[in-house]
Design a protein around this motif. Structure first.
Motif, PDB file in Angstrom:
ATOM      1  N   LEU A 151       0.720  -1.283  -0.030  1.00  7.62           N
ATOM      2  CA  LEU A 151       0.070   0.078  -0.119  1.00  7.62           C
ATOM      3  C   LEU A 151       0.693   1.270  -0.105  1.00  7.62           C
ATOM      4  O   LEU A 151       1.859   1.318   0.550  1.00  7.62           O
ATOM      5  N   THR A 152       0.538   2.314  -0.577  1.00 10.34           N
ATOM      6  CA  THR A 152       1.071   3.446  -0.584  1.00 10.34           C
ATOM      7  C   THR A 152       0.497   4.321   0.872  1.00 10.34           C
ATOM      8  O   THR A 152      -0.393   3.726   1.487  1.00 10.34           O
ATOM      9  N   THR A 153       1.103   5.432   1.111  1.00  7.95           N
ATOM     10  CA  THR A 153       0.822   6.081   2.353  1.00  7.95           C
ATOM     11  C   THR A 153      -0.677   6.581   2.366  1.00  7.95           C
ATOM     12  O   THR A 153      -1.419   6.104   3.202  1.00  7.95           O
ATOM     13  N   ASN A 154      -1.029   6.842   1.378  1.00  7.41           N
ATOM     14  CA  ASN A 154      -2.574   7.074   1.166  1.00  7.41           C
ATOM     15  C   ASN A 154      -3.377   6.242   1.094  1.00  7.41           C
ATOM     16  O   ASN A 154      -4.729   6.242   1.896  1.00  7.41           O
ATOM     17  N   GLU A 155      -3.144   4.955   0.719  1.00  5.72           N
ATOM     18  CA  GLU A 155      -3.918   3.966   0.576  1.00  5.72           C
ATOM     19  C   GLU A 155      -3.943   3.295   2.320  1.00  5.72           C
ATOM     20  O   GLU A 155      -5.005   2.760   2.773  1.00  5.72           O
ATOM     21  N   LEU A 156      -3.057   3.360   3.023  1.00  6.41           N
ATOM     22  CA  LEU A 156      -2.703   2.749   4.284  1.00  6.41           C
ATOM     23  C   LEU A 156      -3.649   3.771   5.138  1.00  6.41           C
ATOM     24  O   LEU A 156      -4.113   3.291   6.183  1.00  6.41           O
ATOM     25  N   SER A 157      -3.565   5.155   4.829  1.00  4.95           N
ATOM     26  CA  SER A 157      -4.121   6.020   5.643  1.00  4.95           C
ATOM     27  C   SER A 157      -5.839   5.824   5.533  1.00  4.95           C
ATOM     28  O   SER A 157      -6.513   5.990   6.588  1.00  4.95           O
ATOM     29  N   ALA A 158      -6.318   5.282   4.458  1.00 10.40           N
ATOM     30  CA  ALA A 158      -7.711   4.921   4.063  1.00 10.40           C
ATOM     31  C   ALA A 158      -8.127   3.787   4.938  1.00 10.40           C
ATOM     32  O   ALA A 158      -9.066   3.566   5.580  1.00 10.40           O
ATOM     33  N   ARG A 159      -7.162   2.861   5.186  1.00 11.06           N
ATOM     34  CA  ARG A 159      -7.431   1.675   5.890  1.00 11.06           C
ATOM     35  C   ARG A 159      -7.385   1.847   7.338  1.00 11.06           C
ATOM     36  O   ARG A 159      -8.316   1.055   8.051  1.00 11.06           O
ATOM     37  N   ILE A 160      -6.409   2.329   7.697  1.00 12.03           N
ATOM     38  CA  ILE A 160      -6.362   2.730   9.162  1.00 12.03           C
ATOM     39  C   ILE A 160      -6.994   3.911  10.073  1.00 12.03           C
ATOM     40  O   ILE A 160      -6.944   4.105  11.101  1.00 12.03           O
ATOM     41  N   LYS A 161      -7.473   4.600   9.027  1.00 11.41           N
ATOM     42  CA  LYS A 161      -8.355   5.763   9.380  1.00 11.41           C
ATOM     43  C   LYS A 161      -7.310   6.821  10.318  1.00 11.41           C
ATOM     44  O   LYS A 161      -7.551   7.516  11.025  1.00 11.41           O
ATOM     45  N   TYR A 162      -6.086   6.936   9.460  1.00  9.43           N
ATOM     46  CA  TYR A 162      -5.109   7.982  10.068  1.00  9.43           C
ATOM     47  C   TYR A 162      -4.814   8.843   9.171  1.00  9.43           C
ATOM     48  O   TYR A 162      -4.988   8.344   8.032  1.00  9.43           O
ATOM     49  N   ASP A 163      -4.467  10.149   9.282  1.00  5.05           N
ATOM     50  CA  ASP A 163      -4.225  11.198   8.082  1.00  5.05           C
ATOM     51  C   ASP A 163      -2.827  10.564   7.720  1.00  5.05           C
ATOM     52  O   ASP A 163      -1.830  10.011   8.448  1.00  5.05           O
ATOM     53  N   ALA A 164      -2.528  10.691   6.249  1.00  2.00           N
ATOM     54  CA  ALA A 164      -1.246  10.282   5.734  1.00  2.00           C
ATOM     55  C   ALA A 164      -0.182  11.129   6.378  1.00  2.00           C
ATOM     56  O   ALA A 164       1.139  10.420   6.457  1.00  2.00           O
ATOM     57  N   ARG A 165      -0.389  12.415   6.736  1.00  2.00           N
ATOM     58  CA  ARG A 165       0.633  13.155   7.309  1.00  2.00           C
ATOM     59  C   ARG A 165       0.931  12.739   8.733  1.00  2.00           C
ATOM     60  O   ARG A 165       2.248  12.583   9.192  1.00  2.00           O
ATOM     61  N   THR A 166      -0.070  12.078   9.380  1.00  2.00           N
ATOM     62  CA  THR A 166       0.325  11.536  10.717  1.00  2.00           C
ATOM     63  C   THR A 166       1.324  10.189  10.605  1.00  2.00           C
ATOM     64  O   THR A 166       2.113   9.838  11.248  1.00  2.00           O
ATOM     65  N   ILE A 167       0.954   9.474   9.495  1.00  2.00           N
ATOM     66  CA  ILE A 167       1.769   8.309   9.490  1.00  2.00           C
ATOM     67  C   ILE A 167       2.969   8.708   8.865  1.00  2.00           C
ATOM     68  O   ILE A 167       4.004   7.814   9.379  1.00  2.00           O
ATOM     69  N   ARG A 168       3.408   9.684   8.016  1.00  2.00           N
ATOM     70  CA  ARG A 168       4.668   9.822   7.669  1.00  2.00           C
ATOM     71  C   ARG A 168       5.313  10.593   8.760  1.00  2.00           C
ATOM     72  O   ARG A 168       6.660  10.256   8.991  1.00  2.00           O
ATOM     73  N   GLU A 169       4.838  11.433   9.688  1.00  2.00           N
ATOM     74  CA  GLU A 169       5.747  12.281  10.626  1.00  2.00           C
ATOM     75  C   GLU A 169       5.597  11.373  11.906  1.00  2.00           C
ATOM     76  O   GLU A 169       6.601  11.714  12.510  1.00  2.00           O
ATOM     77  N   ARG A 170       4.587  10.621  12.352  1.00  2.00           N
ATOM     78  CA  ARG A 170       4.610  10.157  13.665  1.00  2.00           C
ATOM     79  C   ARG A 170       4.754   8.722  13.798  1.00  2.00           C
ATOM     80  O   ARG A 170       5.463   8.040  14.719  1.00  2.00           O
ATOM     81  N   LEU A 171       4.391   7.989  13.060  1.00  2.00           N
ATOM     82  CA  LEU A 171       4.332   6.384  12.944  1.00  2.00           C
ATOM     83  C   LEU A 171       5.362   5.801  12.142  1.00  2.00           C
ATOM     84  O   LEU A 171       5.939   4.859  12.677  1.00  2.00           O
ATOM     85  N   LYS A 172       5.807   6.530  11.189  1.00  2.00           N
ATOM     86  CA  LYS A 172       7.005   5.837  10.455  1.00  2.00           C
ATOM     87  C   LYS A 172       8.089   5.985  11.249  1.00  2.00           C
ATOM     88  O   LYS A 172       8.548   6.771  11.869  1.00  2.00           O
ATOM     89  N   ASP A 173       9.017   5.002  11.290  1.00  2.00           N
ATOM     90  CA  ASP A 173      10.315   4.840  11.943  1.00  2.00           C
ATOM     91  C   ASP A 173       9.939   4.960  13.516  1.00  2.00           C
ATOM     92  O   ASP A 173      11.071   4.778  14.181  1.00  2.00           O
ATOM     93  N   SER A 174       8.766   5.071  14.088  1.00  2.00           N
ATOM     94  CA  SER A 174       8.799   4.823  15.540  1.00  2.00           C
ATOM     95  C   SER A 174       7.890   3.356  15.832  1.00  2.00           C
ATOM     96  O   SER A 174       8.197   2.722  16.919  1.00  2.00           O
ATOM     97  N   VAL A 175       6.836   3.254  15.061  1.00  2.00           N
ATOM     98  CA  VAL A 175       5.929   2.130  15.189  1.00  2.00           C
ATOM     99  C   VAL A 175       5.998   1.273  13.964  1.00  2.00           C
ATOM    100  O   VAL A 175       6.070   0.165  14.075  1.00  2.00           O
ATOM    101  N   LEU A 176       5.893   2.067  12.717  1.00  2.00           N
ATOM    102  CA  LEU A 176       6.187   1.196  11.674  1.00  2.00           C
ATOM    103  C   LEU A 176       7.518   1.280  11.336  1.00  2.00           C
ATOM    104  O   LEU A 176       8.184   2.324  10.925  1.00  2.00           O
ATOM    105  N   LEU A 177       8.071   0.026  11.091  1.00  2.00           N
ATOM    106  CA  LEU A 177       9.629   0.038  11.030  1.00  2.00           C
ATOM    107  C   LEU A 177       9.958  -0.579   9.451  1.00  2.00           C
ATOM    108  O   LEU A 177       9.268  -1.285   9.065  1.00  2.00           O
TER     109      LEU A 177
END
Length: 77
Positions: free
Chosen positions: A6-32
Motif C-alpha cells: 500500500l502507498t501512504t494514502n492507501e494505508l491512511s484510508a485503511r487505518i483511518k489515520y491522516d497520511a501526514r500522521t503516518i509519515r511524521e509520527r508512525l513511520k520509524d517509531s511504530v512502523l519499521l
C-alpha cells in the motif's frame, strides 16, 4: 505467500489515520523499515506491507508497562 503493498494514502484510508500522521509520527517509531515498509529499488517511494501492519495492530503487549496516576490516567513508560 501473497502480500498487499500500500502507498501512504492507501494505508491512511485503511487505518483511518491522516497520511501526514503516518509519515511524521508512525513511520520509524511504530512502523519499521524492513518489517512494515520498504523502499522499492532504493527509491523515495515507500510501500507498506499490510499483513505485517495488521498483525501488529492486534498484538497485545506481553505485560503492562504503565504506571497508574492519581487522576486515574496511566503513564506509559
Amino acid at each position: 505467500m501473497t502480500q498487499t503493498y500500500l502507498t501512504t494514502n492507501e494505508l491512511s484510508a485503511r487505518i483511518k489515520y491522516d497520511a501526514r500522521t503516518i509519515r511524521e509520527r508512525l513511520k520509524d517509531s511504530v512502523l519499521l523499515e524492513g518489517r512494515h515498509y520498504f523502499r522499492p529499488f532504493n527509491g523515495r517511494k515507500i510501500l507498506y506491507i499490510w499483513e505485517a501492519i495488521e498483525a501488529d495492530m492486534f498484538m497485545q503487549p506481553a505485560f503492562d508497562t504503565s504506571i497508574p496516576m492519581a487522576n486515574g490516567a496511566n503513564c506509559h513508560v
